[in-house]
Design a protein around this motif. Sequence first.
Motif: not given
Length: 283
Positions: A216-233, A245-252
């Motif tokens: 359904g319609d949704v807006r998503v942001s993905v951030t690496e927890r360790n580096s703080g790098r934003v993968l999706l804003d 989404i390619s990640k390294v370590g845990p993400v929020k």
Amino acid sequence: MQSIGEKLEEARKRKGVTIREAAEATKIRGDYLNSFENNNFTINVPEIYVRGFLRSYCNFLKVNSEKVITDYNAALLGEAKAAKREHREFFGRMELQQTPLVNEESNSKPQTIDDEKLRREEEVVEKVGLLEKVREKIDSIDKETAIKVGIVAGIALLILLVIIWIFRALTSGGIDDANQGQANPTGLVPAQSQQASPQPAASTAEQETIILIAVGDVRVSVTERNSGRVLLDAHPMVAGQREAISKVGPVKIDYTAGENLQVEIKGTAYGTGKTGVGYSTIP
């Protein structure tokens, strides 16, 4: 010389009120007040009430109540004497032997009305009326108090609900790092209807790819927890859309509608298990 009724009517008109308004103010029936203004004091109630009503009406109209009561007593005394004379004249015509009226009046004490007794009786009537007014006032105060208590209780309940909502919003953000040692560290719910798709092989041992699936319609942001790098804003997604989404370590993962988002991890799709705005942590 004005009669009692004329005085009352003139005072009422000068005050600018109707019979009905005067009745509501004095708690005396309107037909009684109308009879008083027509000099008719025979209203089928005990004499004590007639005097009490007259005094209350005079006080309301700002008329000298003592003068009115005195005139009323004098009128009663005159009516009593007239009735007595008629009674004796009737029996005189029947040639009954009677003591002459002149002698009787000269030998008997003047007929008077005990003003002190009348005053006490009128005070009783006034106190009864005052008690009724006090009772009405207490009833109105009780109603006002009940309304105020209800309003305060409603406001208190509303504040409590707001506090509970804020507390749940602050504590329902998804899976934190403390859950990473559990059997299902993501906290996500397996999606029953979503079929798993092949997962591309990770380029390194540390890198992992997850797939965001919009139902359904949704807006998503993905951030690496360790580096703080934003993968999706704040990326908008519509139903059926997929984002790898390619990640390294845990993400929020933050989302605006948890019920409209699924996450595919190692070939298995999971739902967020939440509705509305929230977040989930993926190890």
